[in-house]
Design a protein around this motif. Structure first.
Motif, short mmCIF file in Angstrom:
data_model
loop_
_atom_site.label_atom_id
_atom_site.label_comp_id
_atom_site.label_asym_id
_atom_site.label_seq_id
_atom_site.Cartn_x
_atom_site.Cartn_y
_atom_site.Cartn_z
N UNK A 114 0.82 -1.28 0.06
CA UNK A 114 -0.02 0.01 0.01
C UNK A 114 0.70 1.25 0.11
N UNK A 115 2.28 1.14 -0.28
CA UNK A 115 3.07 2.48 -0.22
C UNK A 115 3.03 2.92 -1.73
N UNK A 116 2.26 2.50 -2.72
CA UNK A 116 2.45 3.13 -4.06
C UNK A 116 3.64 2.54 -4.89
N UNK A 117 3.85 1.20 -4.52
CA UNK A 117 4.98 0.46 -5.32
C UNK A 117 4.36 0.25 -6.74
N UNK A 252 18.56 -5.76 -10.40
CA UNK A 252 18.40 -4.23 -10.60
C UNK A 252 19.58 -3.54 -10.95
N UNK A 253 19.72 -2.49 -11.54
CA UNK A 253 20.77 -1.48 -11.62
C UNK A 253 20.63 -0.34 -10.79
N UNK A 254 19.21 -0.08 -10.39
CA UNK A 254 18.76 1.04 -9.59
C UNK A 254 17.63 0.53 -8.62
N UNK A 255 17.39 1.27 -7.71
CA UNK A 255 16.40 0.94 -6.88
C UNK A 255 15.33 2.02 -6.44
N UNK A 256 14.15 1.85 -6.51
CA UNK A 256 13.24 3.13 -5.85
C UNK A 256 12.41 2.49 -4.74
N UNK A 257 12.38 3.15 -3.81
CA UNK A 257 11.68 2.57 -2.45
C UNK A 257 10.60 3.75 -2.13
N UNK A 298 20.02 4.83 -5.51
CA UNK A 298 18.84 4.41 -4.76
C UNK A 298 18.11 5.44 -4.52
N UNK A 299 16.90 5.60 -4.61
CA UNK A 299 16.13 6.48 -4.33
C UNK A 299 15.01 6.27 -3.31
N UNK A 300 14.86 7.10 -2.24
CA UNK A 300 13.38 6.85 -1.51
C UNK A 300 12.39 8.06 -2.13
N UNK A 301 11.39 7.52 -2.60
CA UNK A 301 10.46 8.55 -2.97
C UNK A 301 9.34 8.63 -2.12
N UNK A 302 9.14 9.88 -1.73
CA UNK A 302 7.92 10.18 -0.78
C UNK A 302 6.65 10.24 -1.79
N UNK A 303 5.69 9.13 -1.27
CA UNK A 303 4.66 8.97 -1.96
C UNK A 303 3.46 9.11 -1.25
N UNK A 304 2.51 9.46 -1.64
CA UNK A 304 1.10 9.38 -1.02
C UNK A 304 1.29 10.67 0.06
N UNK A 327 17.04 10.33 -0.60
CA UNK A 327 15.59 10.91 -0.61
C UNK A 327 15.40 12.07 -1.72
N UNK A 328 14.51 11.67 -2.70
CA UNK A 328 14.45 12.38 -4.01
C UNK A 328 13.87 13.87 -3.55
N UNK A 329 14.24 14.98 -4.26
CA UNK A 329 13.83 16.28 -4.10
C UNK A 329 12.19 16.37 -4.51
N UNK A 330 11.85 15.13 -5.36
CA UNK A 330 10.42 15.38 -5.81
C UNK A 330 9.35 14.48 -4.97
N UNK A 331 8.17 14.99 -4.53
CA UNK A 331 7.47 13.98 -3.96
C UNK A 331 5.90 13.89 -4.55
N UNK A 332 5.34 12.88 -4.36
CA UNK A 332 4.27 12.68 -5.11
C UNK A 332 2.83 12.86 -4.00
N UNK A 333 2.09 13.80 -4.33
CA UNK A 333 1.06 14.17 -3.48
C UNK A 333 -0.17 13.06 -3.52
#
Ligand code: ADP
Ligand code: MG
Length: 390
Positions: A114-117, A252-257, A298-304, A327-333
């Motif tokens: 439920x974290x928006x993967x 994976x070459x890269x990870x998004x969390x 490796x990016x932590x994406x602030x989601x929701x 932590x990415x400078x972009x977040x998803x509202x």
């Protein structure tokens, strides 16, 4: 007339309910051929190509440019997604993947559900396709939500041969057999179904029988031959440290969390990093050259992200202090756009015209666009570095 509801009204309600269910099922569960990608206006095509509208209008009168003319509709024109992608390819400013470089594999992971993967996987695929990329999405979650987002129902419409299972069982050497096109031009799919659970028994069983088997390397090897064809491979994982997840992370070459800034999600994200670090330690015992493994990012994406909640700001601060430069400078509202019933089996990119507040839609759409743009720029930089070192 007598007050109250007569029994004869029940039939009317029942009939309406049956009809409604048919309608809802058709709009929500529309299987593969029925789900349609949006059409684009002249202005939208221009925006996606990062050129002025005038340039698009000027260009469609020049057949020598080989640009699809779209369909004229009174004084406006409409372009299909496939046509729009030709425009992006020819007019857009996006640097192509250089010859001799391979597609990059990005795994989306977090052991919490439920974290928006899945939403992140699909929107990133759609966003990158609008940068002219060819994308392969792989659903490794037996719950098959990513497969559902492409309009395919895992239970009734997915055969085992469309999933990674034959690769896992060693019946196939690479994943080509499983790839299918989707309703979204530029995005191909390897589907999931509940049958994927059996991999969790098969992989450790095979390892115990055959010490030369590398249970963590099956997906990685199977993907190698398709990396010439795709610019990006996006792997959606189940919310658990399963054998499938290990395969995704090792390939994976890269990870998004994706991590929502809520206290509970933060708490479980700390477990994710602990288990992941344990896994890395354990892998060192199994595979000495795992030390060579490097993630490109490796990016932590602030989601929701719900900024109207006071707690959001505190938890965002914890996340920043814990994961720092990850932590990415972009977040998803958080947005009602994706949560609305009609869009349950779609994303912001599936909506041509949103009936709710247009500003709500724009805000969500812009966040997803900026996220895709940022990842796209990172991919271009990685390809260029690869090219120079080759
Ligand atoms: P996961 O794959 O991590 O389990 P999902 O991508 O399936 O998570 O998302 C879980 C739920 O949250 C879904 O119902 C999805 O529609 C919803 N969701 C995802 N992103 C957003 C968002 N930005 N705003 C509101 N709801 C969202
Ligand atoms: Mg999911």
């Amino acid at each position: 007339m007598l007050p109250g509801v007569p029994l004869s009204d029940l039939r009317k309600v029942a009939d309406r309910a049956s009809q409604m269910l048919v309608n809802v099922r058709e709009s929500m569960l529309a299987p593969h051929p029925r789900k349609k990608s949006p059409v684009f206006t002249t202005s939208q095509v221009a925006a996606l190509c990062r050129v002025e509208r005038k340039k698009v209008i000027y260009s469609w009168d020049k057949p020598e440019l080989g640009l699809p003319p779209g369909i004229a509709n009174n004084r406006t024109r409409e372009f299909s997604l496939a046509e729009t992608r030709v425009w992006i390819d020819k007019l857009g400013p996006f640097i192509k993947r250089p010859d001799g470089t391979k597609g990059k594999k990005i795994a989306i992971g977090n052991f919490k559900g439920g974290v928006a993967k899945t939403t992140t996987a699909m929107t990133l695929a759609q966003g990158l396709s609008l940068h002219g990329r060819r994308v392969l999405i792989i659903d490794l979650d037996p719950q098959a939500s990513l497969t559902a987002l492409t309009g395919t129902l895992a239970d009734s419409e997915v055969e085992e041969e469309q999933t990674v299972l034959p690769l896992i069982y060693g019946e196939e050497d690479d994943v080509k057999y499983a790839i299918q096109p989707t309703y979204w031009d530029g995005v191909d799919l390897i589907a999931a179904s509940a049958a994927l659970f059996s991999a969790e028994f098969y992989l450790p069983f095979k390892q115990s029988k055959d010490p030369h088997f590398e249970f963590w390397n099956v997906l990685n090897k199977g993907l190698e031959p398709v990396l010439e064809e795709y610019d990006v491979v996006i792997i959606d994982t189940p919310p658990a440290l399963s054998y499938m997840t290990i395969n995704a992370f090792m390939a994976a070459d890269a990870l998004i969390v994706p991590t929502p800034p809520s206290a509970l999600d933060y708490a479980s994200s700390t477990q994710f990093w602990n288990l992941f670090a344990d896994l890395a330690d354990n892998m060192k015992g199994l595979v000495p050259d795992v030390e060579q493994k490097r993630y490109d990012f490796i990016h932590v994406l602030l989601s929701k992200v719900d900024s109207s909640l006071a707690s959001t700001h505190a938890v965002r601060d914890w996340i920043n202090r814990t994961y720092e430069s990850f932590v990415l400078p972009i977040e998803i509202p958080t947005t009602t756009v994706t949560a609305s019933a009609a869009a349950e089996f779609g994303t912001v990119y599936d909506i041509s015209k949103y009936d709710g507040s247009n500003r709500t839609y724009q805000r969500a759409r812009e966040a997803y666009d900026r996220f895709a743009e940022m990842i796209d720029q990172e991919l271009v930089a990685l390809w260029q570095a690869q090219k120079e070192s080759a």
